[in-house]
Scaffold this motif. Structure first.
Motif, short mmCIF file in Angstrom:
data_model
loop_
_atom_site.label_atom_id
_atom_site.label_comp_id
_atom_site.label_asym_id
_atom_site.label_seq_id
_atom_site.Cartn_x
_atom_site.Cartn_y
_atom_site.Cartn_z
N PHE A 100 0.83 -1.19 0.00
CA PHE A 100 0.00 0.00 0.00
C PHE A 100 0.87 1.25 0.00
CE2 PHE A 100 -3.41 -2.77 1.85
CZ PHE A 100 -4.33 -2.56 0.84
N ARG A 101 0.35 2.26 -0.67
CA ARG A 101 1.10 3.52 -0.79
C ARG A 101 1.51 4.07 0.57
NH1 ARG A 101 -0.96 8.80 -0.58
NH2 ARG A 101 -3.04 7.91 -0.46
N ASN A 102 0.59 4.03 1.54
CA ASN A 102 0.90 4.63 2.84
C ASN A 102 1.97 3.84 3.59
OD1 ASN A 102 -1.10 2.61 3.06
ND2 ASN A 102 -1.58 3.28 5.13
N VAL A 103 2.12 2.56 3.25
CA VAL A 103 3.21 1.76 3.83
C VAL A 103 4.51 2.06 3.10
CG1 VAL A 103 4.04 -0.58 4.26
CG2 VAL A 103 1.61 -0.04 4.54
N LEU A 104 4.42 2.07 1.78
CA LEU A 104 5.61 2.32 0.96
C LEU A 104 6.23 3.67 1.27
CD1 LEU A 104 7.35 1.20 -1.36
CD2 LEU A 104 5.76 2.31 -2.95
N GLN A 105 5.39 4.67 1.51
CA GLN A 105 5.94 6.01 1.69
C GLN A 105 6.72 6.17 3.00
OE1 GLN A 105 2.58 8.61 1.25
NE2 GLN A 105 1.81 8.30 3.32
N LYS A 106 6.63 5.15 3.87
CA LYS A 106 7.43 5.20 5.10
C LYS A 106 8.89 4.87 4.82
CE LYS A 106 3.58 4.23 8.17
NZ LYS A 106 2.85 3.20 8.92
N GLY A 107 9.17 4.39 3.60
CA GLY A 107 10.56 4.17 3.23
C GLY A 107 10.86 2.74 2.94
N ARG A 108 11.34 2.00 3.93
CA ARG A 108 11.69 0.60 3.74
C ARG A 108 10.75 -0.26 4.56
NH1 ARG A 108 16.46 -0.85 1.43
NH2 ARG A 108 17.85 0.83 0.86
#
Ligand SMILES: NC(=O)c1ccc[n+]([C@@H]2O[C@H](COP(=O)([O-])OP(=O)(O)OC[C@H]3O[C@@H](n4cnc5c(N)ncnc54)[C@H](OP(=O)(O)O)[C@@H]3O)[C@@H](O)[C@H]2O)c1
Length: 142
Positions: free
Chosen positions: A131-139
């Motif tokens: 999910f985008r909101n997970v991905l945007q946390k980085g790694r």
């Protein structure tokens, strides 16, 4: 460092583009709406540029950050402009009720992309299960 072209200007293009710039990669944005591409490249910073829709992407890696039903037509439209590129399909082909695939189980969007992409291109499936909101946390630890 890699050179990456994002085709698409939506949520995933922004998220992947942000990570790509942070990682020191060269980023180009292409959108069917040039003003959206310009705005995203400006927001990404890091020297991100915009390319012309349908022209040869600057990136060696081309990420099709598009809704699934646009992916195959857009790759077909780009045609030989994608020769030699690594094409990354991130799409989730859900049906209208989100309880199944929008295509038969005998194929996948990536396989369909491979059919219309130049023979010299490589097609990779990635990012679709994050999910985008997970991905945007980085790694993400997934
Ligand atoms: N959001 C997530 O958490 C997530 C996670 C993993 C994978 N994905 C997948 O990533 C892809 C993009 O998702 P998103 O959340 O970034 O969607 P989005 O914000 O709605 O962005 C979609 C982008 O696709 C473009 N587009 C749609 N149909 C097109 C067509 N026929 N020709 C050319 N461009 C077209 C849109 O252009 P316009 O602005 O001009 O309409 C927009 O730039 C989807 O396939 C989705 O399944 C999403």
């Amino acid at each position: 460092m890699s050179s990456i072209t994002l085709i698409g200007t939506g949520n995933m293009a922004r998220t992947i583009g942000t990570l790509a710039v942070a990682g020191g990669n060269t980023v180009e944005v292409m959108g069917r709406d040039q003003s959206k591409a310009d705005a995203l490249a400006k927001a990404l910073g890091g020297g991100a540029t915009t390319g012309t829709w349908g022209a040869i992407p600057a990136g060696d890696i081309v990420i099709t950050a598009l809704l699934y039903d646009g992916v195959v037509p857009v790759v077909a439209e780009y045609a030989d402009a994608l020769a030699g590129k690594v094409i990354v399909d991130i799409s989730n082909p859900f049906n209208a009720t989100f309880d199944g695939l929008a295509h038969s189980e005998e194929t996948s969007i990536a396989q369909e992309v491979a059919k219309v992409a130049p023979a010299s291109a490589s097609v990779v499936k990635a990012f679709n299960t994050i999910f985008r909101n997970v991905l945007q946390k980085g790694r993400p630890n997934v």
